[in-house]
Design a protein around this motif. Structure first.
Motif, PDB file in Angstrom:
ATOM      1  N   ASP A  82      61.449 118.787  32.636  1.00 41.00           N
ATOM      2  CA  ASP A  82      60.764 117.854  31.713  1.00 41.00           C
ATOM      3  C   ASP A  82      59.987 117.349  30.601  1.00 41.00           C
ATOM      4  O   ASP A  82      58.413 117.879  30.441  1.00 41.00           O
ATOM      5  CB  ASP A  82      60.192 117.003  33.344  1.00 41.00           C
ATOM      6  N   GLY A  83      60.122 116.648  29.876  1.00 43.86           N
ATOM      7  CA  GLY A  83      59.515 116.964  28.650  1.00 43.86           C
ATOM      8  C   GLY A  83      59.337 118.002  27.901  1.00 43.86           C
ATOM      9  O   GLY A  83      60.153 119.183  27.978  1.00 43.86           O
ATOM     10  N   PRO A  84      58.967 118.049  26.503  1.00 48.90           N
ATOM     11  CA  PRO A  84      58.901 119.293  25.903  1.00 48.90           C
ATOM     12  C   PRO A  84      58.669 120.426  26.687  1.00 48.90           C
ATOM     13  O   PRO A  84      57.998 120.660  27.483  1.00 48.90           O
ATOM     14  CB  PRO A  84      57.425 118.479  24.798  1.00 48.90           C
ATOM     15  N   GLN A  85      58.723 121.418  26.742  1.00 49.78           N
ATOM     16  CA  GLN A  85      58.519 122.443  26.971  1.00 49.78           C
ATOM     17  C   GLN A  85      57.956 123.319  25.945  1.00 49.78           C
ATOM     18  O   GLN A  85      57.531 124.874  27.485  1.00 49.78           O
ATOM     19  CB  GLN A  85      60.577 123.849  26.896  1.00 49.78           C
ATOM     20  N   GLU A  86      57.260 123.100  25.779  1.00 49.57           N
ATOM     21  CA  GLU A  86      56.634 123.638  24.683  1.00 49.57           C
ATOM     22  C   GLU A  86      55.531 123.087  24.193  1.00 49.57           C
ATOM     23  O   GLU A  86      55.764 121.409  23.415  1.00 49.57           O
ATOM     24  CB  GLU A  86      56.837 124.792  23.149  1.00 49.57           C
ATOM     25  N   PHE A  87      54.116 122.810  24.594  1.00 52.07           N
ATOM     26  CA  PHE A  87      53.056 122.498  23.735  1.00 52.07           C
ATOM     27  C   PHE A  87      52.187 122.858  22.540  1.00 52.07           C
ATOM     28  O   PHE A  87      50.880 124.181  23.497  1.00 52.07           O
ATOM     29  CB  PHE A  87      52.326 121.559  25.130  1.00 52.07           C
ATOM     30  N   HIS A  88      52.008 122.477  21.768  1.00 50.87           N
ATOM     31  CA  HIS A  88      50.320 122.784  21.248  1.00 50.87           C
ATOM     32  C   HIS A  88      49.487 121.942  20.723  1.00 50.87           C
ATOM     33  O   HIS A  88      50.354 120.865  20.551  1.00 50.87           O
ATOM     34  CB  HIS A  88      50.829 123.722  19.861  1.00 50.87           C
ATOM     35  N   LEU A  89      48.134 122.227  21.183  1.00 52.60           N
ATOM     36  CA  LEU A  89      47.500 121.414  20.205  1.00 52.60           C
ATOM     37  C   LEU A  89      46.439 122.427  19.429  1.00 52.60           C
ATOM     38  O   LEU A  89      45.978 123.283  19.375  1.00 52.60           O
ATOM     39  CB  LEU A  89      46.275 121.690  21.452  1.00 52.60           C
ATOM     40  N   VAL A  90      46.261 121.320  18.434  1.00 55.69           N
ATOM     41  CA  VAL A  90      45.471 121.205  17.064  1.00 55.69           C
ATOM     42  C   VAL A  90      44.255 120.700  17.124  1.00 55.69           C
ATOM     43  O   VAL A  90      44.519 119.346  16.552  1.00 55.69           O
ATOM     44  CB  VAL A  90      46.245 121.603  15.573  1.00 55.69           C
ATOM     45  N   LEU A  91      42.998 121.636  16.747  1.00 57.09           N
ATOM     46  CA  LEU A  91      41.946 120.886  17.272  1.00 57.09           C
ATOM     47  C   LEU A  91      41.459 121.069  15.747  1.00 57.09           C
ATOM     48  O   LEU A  91      41.535 122.238  15.208  1.00 57.09           O
ATOM     49  CB  LEU A  91      41.021 121.561  18.356  1.00 57.09           C
ATOM     50  N   LEU A  92      41.303 120.169  14.749  1.00 60.26           N
ATOM     51  CA  LEU A  92      41.086 119.835  13.470  1.00 60.26           C
ATOM     52  C   LEU A  92      39.518 119.782  13.501  1.00 60.26           C
ATOM     53  O   LEU A  92      39.058 118.917  13.822  1.00 60.26           O
ATOM     54  CB  LEU A  92      41.371 118.715  12.651  1.00 60.26           C
ATOM     55  N   ASP A  93      38.909 120.578  12.449  1.00 59.41           N
ATOM     56  CA  ASP A  93      37.348 119.900  11.944  1.00 59.41           C
ATOM     57  C   ASP A  93      37.478 119.725  10.963  1.00 59.41           C
ATOM     58  O   ASP A  93      36.908 118.083  10.838  1.00 59.41           O
ATOM     59  CB  ASP A  93      36.662 121.612  12.055  1.00 59.41           C
TER      60      ASP A  93
END
Lengths: 506, 246
Positions: free
Chosen positions: A282-293
């Motif tokens: 269900d939905g994207p099978q790969e998820f990346h979160l890029v936390l930006l300073d």
């Protein structure tokens, strides 16, 4: 990029632009006023939003680590980016790893801030904006001029031209007989975008909020394009500023009320999408979160300026700002225009360049932005704080001299009196059009006639000899509506004060 | 009541009529007025432009000048707001300046506050047979929160015809050094304000701040509109025996 005063000059002389901006900002601000007035607890919601943001910012390291744990536990991958270059390299690497050359995008300020589209293009990857206004901006190779309504400076006729001339080069062309009514324009965009949603396997988004407790990301949008991007592709990459974290879902509840009412003037926005890691099948099978300073921790270190990090990008301050209304978004030379841009941009980028040093002065300090801000950012306070930083830098010799001279005159009443007498003596010599910096005044305004005599001089000659018509106020004439004033009134009746002569404090 | 006047540098130098009107009005109401002559300027221009140290020195002078006043009247909304809203940000917490400001700032009033809240009058016995529109000014509106006080005073003036100003809450574009640093935007804001003023058909534009009046009034003059910019004090001081000169 010219500094604000020069850039704004062009805008103020563009009658069409002035008309478009005025119409759009007034429409949104009236809608906002109406829906905010519906809530009798708005001021408490506002205080709650401010308090949640302040508390989160004070313990930002804690909540970010918690967010990382939750996202990882839900099957996502967290990346930390210190600056724009690092964030762009991470995203480019992630897209490359999928083998794809196209990405669809949900409207996002963070990716504009780091110029992700340009970085992807350099790596041979095409980013397609799917928000209607961003699409208009992208097709016309323009820059966004508003946080919420990036194409606010365009009217329908202009948009029709852009669709007709440019859509074919980017995908499904616009119909030959495209008119300029909103329905036809929306339909052309819908057809153009639908093909893109169904074909593209990687999406890039930002997020309005990130809930630390559960690792959930949240996007609020109006068109449904965001939900398409967040659900259809195989890979989802979200680039999110570190200040977007909120601790819990009950904190989120406050912002889901504050944001739509402040930004679009709606009680609730049409689409609120939340996503937590990955769900098989269900939905994207790969998820990346890029936390930006990208400068945010520096802003956090400034005790006055850090309140800018409370911003939820609603753009209410833009819509109310009389300066933004005349100058337009491009004059601010940054993805963050308007009052919030005038304090956020010079904090994120520093005040080193002439363009960034001009931004804190791009305000008349009228205070409308503070009044309207749903998280109570005291924008005028930060503007003045940043002006102090700019004024302390080398340069501005003329201004420093003028301020110093004015300060010197004002530090002595005799000097001030002498200066006033000089001004009065020269009154007949003052030309209607002033030279130097004064020309900016006399270009469009008459200067007031200079009086023969200052108040100070009149007081000495005549004013101080006058007396009250009656010695004491008539009974009942002094009414004290505020409690602290009764104490003052008592003090005023003490004999040593009433006996003091008028010249007593000279 | 004994009222200390803070006439402000702009009023003192360019608009002595405002101070004279205040003196006339307060004496007519039976109060004693004093003008402590060591006063100069509140430092607003320095503070707003980023020259904090210069503003601090002027703040020290202000609190020393008015330390023992019972009530200080500043017939300028933005200068009253400078003292009440910004002086508390100037001194280090607990410093001498900080303590002096905390003591004095609550006794500093705009004209409409002094009349309505402290002296308890709205009918000051004024006569002003003209059509008037009122611009609330940003500092009066948002920092001092004057609300309807000026309107309550104006409504009691005999002979006056008050007209509502469209877009009243919008800034006129003066903003101190903003008018010089951003002349084009300032002028655009000023001309929109002047157009709204002219659209009311009023003969007189009234406000509680001569800086805003200088900006809008100068724009009205340049446009040959015939509308005069007049401080609230002059309207309230005007009587049948001694009518204000327009």
């Amino acid at each position: 990029m010219p500094a604000f005063p020069e850039a704004a000059r062009t805008a103020t002389r563009d009658a069409q632009l002035r008309h478009n901006l005025r119409k759009a900002t007034h429409t949104i601000r009236d809608k906002r006023d109406a829906v905010v007035a519906e809530l009798d607890d708005w001021s408490r919601l506002r205080a709650a939003g401010k308090a949640i943001k302040d508390r989160t910012l004070r313990h930002l390291d804690h909540y970010l680590e918690r967010l990382e744990e939750s996202v990882t536990a839900a099957g996502g991958t967290v990346h930390w980016a210190a600056d724009a270059a690092e964030a762009n390299a991470i995203v480019t690497g992630l897209v490359r790893a999928t083998g794809e050359r196209d990405v669809v995008k949900v409207k996002s300020m963070a990716t504009q801030e780091i110029e992700l589209n340009e970085a992807l293009a350099e790596a041979g990857i095409t980013a397609y904006e799917t928000d209607l206004a961003e699409l208009i901006v992208q097709l016309s190779e323009d820059l966004p001029s508003h946080i919420l309504v990036p194409a606010i400076h365009r009217n329908r006729a202009e948009i029709r031209e852009i669709f007709r001339d440019r859509m074919a080069a980017w995908g499904v062309p616009a119909p030959d007989d495209l008119g300029d009514d909103p329905r036809a324009l929306a339909e052309a965009a819908r057809v153009h975008l639908r093909e893109r949603f169904l074909r593209t396997r990687v999406a890039v988004s930002g997020a309005n909020f990130a809930v630390a407790d559960t690792g959930t990301l949240v996007v609020l949008e109006s068109e449904g394009n965001g939900r398409m991007c967040l659900t259809l592709p195989r890979t989802l990459i979200s680039v999110v500023g570190i200040e977007k974290v909120v601790p819990t879902w009950s904190d989120l509840e406050v912002f889901l009320q504050l944001l739509p009412r402040s930004s679009t003037g709606e009680r609730m926005n049409p689409y609120t999408s939340t996503w937590t890691g990955v769900t098989p099948g269900d939905g994207p099978q790969e998820f990346h979160l890029v936390l930006l300073d990208n400068g945010r921790t520096d802003v956090l270190a400034d005790t006055v300026g850090r309140q800018a990090l409370r911003c939820i990008r609603c753009s209410a301050c833009l819509n109310i700002c009389p300066v933004y209304e005349r100058a337009g978004g491009h004059a601010y030379g940054s993805v963050y225009p308007g009052p919030i841009g005038a304090i956020l941009t010079p904090q994120l980028r520093g005040t080193g360049s002439a363009a960034d040093a001009a931004l804190p002065y791009a305000s008349s300090l009228c205070g409308a932005c503070y009044e309207v801000c749903p998280v109570a950012i005291d924008i005028p306070e930060v503007l003045v704080h940043l002006r102090e930083e700019v004024a302390a830098r080398p340069g501005h010799l003329g201004e420093k001299a003028a301020m110093g001279a004015a300060g010197w005159v004002f530090e002595g009443e005799r000097r001030l009196g002498a200066a006033q007498r000089a001004v009065s003596a020269a009154r007949s010599l003052v030309p209607r059009r002033l030279p130097g910096p004064g020309a900016a005044w006399t270009d469009t305004r008459d200067i007031p006639p200079i009086p023969e005599e200052s108040f100070r001089s009149w007081w000495r000659r005549e004013g101080r000899h006058g007396r009250a018509e009656t010695d004491a106020p008539a009974p009942g004439q002094v009414r004290r509506e505020r409690p602290e004033q009764s104490e003052q009134a008592e003090r005023s009746e003490r004999p040593e004060q009433s006996e003091r002569g008028e010249d007593g404090r000279r | 009541m004994r009222i200390a006047l803070f006439i402000t540098c702009v009023n003192d130098t360019l608009y002595p009529r405002t101070g004279q009107a205040v003196v006339r009005l307060l004496r007519r109401l039976g109060h004693e007025v004093v003008f402590p002559e060591s006063q100069t300027c509140c430092g607003q221009m320095h503070y707003n432009t980023g020259y904090r140290r210069e503003a601090q020195r002027l703040a020290v002078r202000f609190v020393e000048t008015f330390a023992d006043a019972d009530a200080v009247l500043a017939p300028s909304g933005s200068c009253a707001a400078m003292v009440r809203d910004n002086y508390p940000r100037l001194g280090e917490p607990g410093s001498r300046l900080d303590r002096a400001v905390a003591d004095l700032a609550p006794r500093v009033y705009d004209l409409s506050e002094l009349l309505v809240d402290v002296l308890g009058v709205t009918d000051v016995g004024a006569y002003f047979p003209h059509t008037v529109t009122y611009h609330p000014t940003c500092h009066g509106l948002r920092l001092l929160k004057l609300g309807d006080r000026p309107y309550r005073l104006l409504r009691e003036v005999r002979g006056i015809d008050l007209r509502e100003l469209p877009g009243a809450a919008e800034c006129c574009g003066f903003g101190g050094t903003f008018a010089v640093k951003n002349p084009d935007v300032s002028a655009a804001m000023g001309s929109d304000k002047a157009r709204n003023v002219a659209a009311t058909g009023a003969e007189v534009l009234c406000a509680v701040d001569n800086s805003c009046l200088m900006h809008i009034g100068g724009t009205l003059e340049r446009g040959r509109t015939g509308v005069k910019a007049v401080h609230l004090a002059e309207i309230l001081a005007s009587t049948e025996q001694e009518p204000a000169r327009l």
